[in-house]
Every structure is written in C-alpha cells, then in structure tokens.
Design an enzyme around this catalytic site. Structure first.
Site: not given
Ligand code: BES
Ligand code: ZN
Ligand code: MN
Length: 500
Positions: A273, A280, A350, A354
C-alpha cells in the site's frame, strides 16, 4: 517442529536437553513484602527437591515470563531445568501458560537448545485440554523468526517439543498444533516482502495450501473482476502493473447441516500500500507490505479449519491487489460503481482497503454466506483509539458478536468493540455519489467500518480492524518482532461456534 504429547510420563525420569516447568507467585496481589516462596506447578517430588534451594533463595519471584535455569539438576534425568513464572497464583490461566511456553522456546532458541519437554501444570485453573493446547500454540508461535533472508541465518528452530500431560489432553494438544502452525503460516505470508508476495503469488500460496489440506480454491484475475462488476476492487488495482487476484477458498464438509449457516471470511489482501495518488510519506512505508495481513489471517484460518473439520460450510474470499500511483491509477474525485451497485466517490486513494472489501463482502454474500467476518489492516485510527493492546472489532448483530466474544476466551486474543451507530453515517455522505471513501479526521476506524457496513447489508457481520496489531514492533519474550498472525485463532474459534 516435531510435537509429541507424553501422557502420564514422569518428569523426573525424562531424558531431555531442557525440561520446562512452571511456577506461580504465591503472594497475595497487594503483598509488597513477597515473603512466600514461588510454588512449582508439579506434584513430582524429585522435581520439587531439585528446585527447592533455588526457590528458597528468593531471587526468583515467578513473575510472568521470568525465567530461571538450573544445569544438571540433582535427581533428574534432564540436562537442564528451566523454571518459567506465570505471575500471581490466584490469577494464572492457560493464557499465561501460552506465553510462558513461548518464553521457554525463545529462551532455548538462541542457546542452540533444539529439543524441549514442557510439563503441563495441573489443577483447578488448568484444564488439561486447554492447557496442552496453550502450550502447543505458545511454543509454535514462539519458534517463528522473521530473518528469512539473512545470509547469517542459522536454522535455529526448535526441532522437537514434548508435552507431559495427565488427563484428557489429546484433542486440545492436536488443536494447538494445528492452530499454532496455521498462525505461523499467516505470519510467513505477511513477512514476505512486496516484490515477492504479489497478488499473484499470494493466490498461488493460497492454492498450494488448499491443495495440501483438501480445500477447493479458485484464483481469478482482472477479467473476473470486470465480469462481476467489482468496480471498487478493480479501481484499487488499476494503477499497478501487478494484476489483482480474487482468491476464493471453499470448505464444504459432507456433514454440514443442509440449509445450515454458510460462513464467509473476507480478507484485505493489499500486498503493498503506497497510498496510490494520495501517496503516503516515505517514513515507515516499507511496513506497508503487511497490508495483506487480514487476507493472510483468512488463509491461515482456512488452513486450520480444513484440519479441525467443523461441520459447517466456510467460504474464504481474499481481495489481493497492489495500491500504486501511476498514469493508470485512480484519482481523488473519481467515482466507482461497486459490485452491489452503490456508487463511491474516491476522496483519498489511500483509503483502499474498504474499497476491495466492499466487493469482497458483496461477493461472499452472492456465494451464499449467511454470516460474515472480515479482517483488515484498515486504519491508522484504530491504533490511535486502542493502541497496540487491543485490535478493534465491530458487529451489526448481537448473536454473532456474542459468538465471537466467546471465542476470544479460548483464543486469548484481545479485541475491543467499537460502535457502529447511524449518526456516524453522516460523515461518509457524498454530494455526487451514494457514499464517499473517507469520513474525515474524527472516528476514522468507525467511519471505515460504517463504510463496510453498507456492503454487509443485512447479513450478520463482524469486522476486525487489525492495523495496530498485525505487526509487532517491540519483541516479546514469547514472540519475535514482525508479523503477529493476529486474528487467526479468534476467527477459527468463531467459525467453530456455527458447527453442527
Ligand atoms: N493500510 C492502511 C492502514 C494502516 C496504517 C495499516 C498503518 C497499518 C498501519 C490503510 O489503507 C490506510 O491507508 N488508511 C488510511 C485511511 C485514511 C486515508 C482515511 C489511514 O488510516 O490513514
Ligand atoms: Zn491499506
Ligand atoms: Mn491505504
């Protein structure tokens, strides 16, 4: 690791490089003076005599996972005796034994001790089956190390584990071996780097596992996603040169009740990701190889289910893709049509987990799932809410949540329930589409779960957000740092509650 249950063997007569016995702190919880000596959890007189002097010496308090090693213990055939603490006697449970057995294995490994024999504690707080199971699980999980690609890696795995137990311990011991090995299989999948564990490879690994354990498995590529109109899942994969994989595993035992429940396991399998166009920051981005830990948990759970053989049909769906930025990647503002027909406005590329799960849940329902569970490293927000002590659990129905809760008592894993109330739905309303894929800064784990709830619709459903727990940064005395394999054990126990 070779594992063997030694029924009714005498611990003092066993020839082993390392005999492991547990001890508890016999002082009351509030007693700071700690006058009472630790109690060795055995009725064996020779063993008690061997440990007598050192326990009377006072330097060993039997705190949880505290260790004390004796060489050439007098009167025993074992070369060494390792005493491992379980903490306060009044509070010690098989869950403490699981960790303490793990502590013993991680004590043995770096010292080149390749075989150990563990004496299961007996008595009121330690039912034979649950205790033997906990020892097997704890020992296997502790044996895993993530240093696969180090040239200086010596194979330090413990080669043989014997467990001395009295009473009805066989079934529990066998379960512990199956579940511990399956948790480690999930950890292996998670540990592999993104270049070696692409969606295609994850599909191959799932298929191999299924072949080995007699589960049906189909792995589909991009065409199937188009055919099924999985616009949400596809949109995540469209920026990557690696094709997506839709992994479908089906366990269909002959003794499942006709018309009975069909359990759907749905896993997030983002093999890397980057965030996509909403990229990121580079700090810690390498960790995002573990973004398929939910999918790995489902593959690991299937591996255990295939061997435990509960009388219930189980379908596993893993949505594997790589989330990359490129000229073909989806953009913020794009609108995607999910398999269920709902339109989704992409605010942040990101928030991709979901999206793949939306179509995974819809597909599991189409395949006939009557009860759903998903697992995903879904949000950083769940770590803000719960830290690294509990993972998040959400449920849209009480009976199914009750079954999950019961399972936790056996798995020993920690999940904390978070709310799914209608008011949170406001945050994911879109001006252009049915729903948008982010809900703002507040309640990020909840709004992500609210998004998924739209796709579980009226099917009883559990959502596990394991983002904070799937990777362990601080090594524990019973577990290496790296992938934890969290949720495998709890998913298996939940599924077993629908058998028969
Ligand atoms: N894979 C990430 C969540 C994640 C973050 C997993 C840190 C493990 C460690 C997910 O896809 C993500 O990026 N979520 C975002 C959502 C936001 C953009 C609404 C997040 O949590 O920042
Ligand atoms: Zn993710
Ligand atoms: Mn993500």
């Amino acid at each position: 690791m070779k594992t063997e249950l030694l029924k009714g063997k005498s611990p003092s007569q066993i020839e082993t490089p390392l005999l492991v016995v547990f001890a508890t702190d016999n002082n009351a919880a509030k007693d700071k003076d700690a006058k009472a000596e630790p109690g060795l959890l055995t009725g064996d007189a020779a063993l008690k005599t061997a440990a007598e002097a050192v326990l009377a010496g006072g330097e060993f308090k039997a705190a949880a996972n505290e260790t004390l090693l004796l060489h050439a213990p007098a009167g025993l055939k074992a070369a060494r005796l390792l005493i491992v603490g379980l903490g306060k006697a009044a509070k010690a449970t098989p869950h403490d034994v699981r960790k303490a057995a793990g502590t013993a294995v991680r004590f043995a490994k770096p010292r080149g001790i390749r075989a150990l024999t563990v004496l299961a504690p007996e008595g009121a707080g330690f039912p034979a089956g649950a205790t033997a199971r906990a020892i097997a699980e704890g020992a296997l999980v502790a044996d895993f190390d993530p240093d696969t690609y180090r040239s200086d890696r010596k194979d330090q795995s413990v080669q043989s584990l014997g467990v001395i137990a009295a009473g009805e311990a066989e079934a529990g011991f066998r379960e512990g071996v199956i579940v511990g090995e399956s948790q480690n299989f999930a950890r292996y999948l998670v540990n592999e780097p993104g270049n070696r564990m692409t969606p295609t490879v994850l599909g191959q690994k799932a298929a191999e596992m299924c072949r080995e354990f007699g589960v049906k498995c189909e792995v589909y590529g991009a065409e199937k996603l188009h055919e099924l109109k999985m616009g949400a899942f596809w949109s995540v994969s469209q920026g990557s040169a690696e094709p997506p994989a839709l992994i479908v595993m089906s366990y269909e035992p002959a003794n499942a009740k006709p018309g009975g429940p069909v359990i759907g396991l749905v896993g997030k399998g983002i093999t890397f990701d980057t965030g996509g166009i909403s990229i990121k920051p580079s700090d810690n981005m390498e960790k995002m190889k573990y973004d398929m830990a939910g999918g790995a948990a489902m593959i690991g759970a299937m591996r255990a289910i295939a061997q435990l053989k509960p009388a219930v049909k189980v379908i596993g769906v893993v949505c594997a893709a790589e989330n990359m930025p490129s000229g073909t990647a989806q953009k913020p503002g794009d609108v995607q049509i999910a398999m269920s027909g709902k339109s989704i406005e992409i605010i942040n590329t990101d928030a991709e987990g979901r999206l793949v799960l939306a179509d995974g849940l819809a597909y599991a329902r189409q395949l006939g799932a009557t009860h759903l569970i998903d697992a995903a490293t879904l949000t950083g927000a769940v770590a803000v809410a719960l830290g690294t002590v509990n993972a998040g659990v959400f449920a849209n129905e009480e009976d199914t949540f009750g079954k999950f809760s019961e399972g936790l008592k056996i798995s020993g894993e920690r999940f904390w329930r978070l709310p799914l109330e209608d008011e949170y739905r406001e945050q994911i309303k879109s001006d252009i589409a049915d729903i948008k894929n982010t809900g703002g800064r507040y309640g990020g784990a909840v709004t992500a779960a609210m998004f998924l709830k739209e796709f579980a619709e009226d099917t009883p459903w559990i959502h596990l957000d394991i983002a904070s727990m799937a990777w362990v940064d601080e090594p524990k005395s019973w577990m290496a740092k790296g992938p934890s394999g969290v949720a495998v054990r709890s998913i298996v126990e939940w599924v077993r509650r629908y058998a028969g």
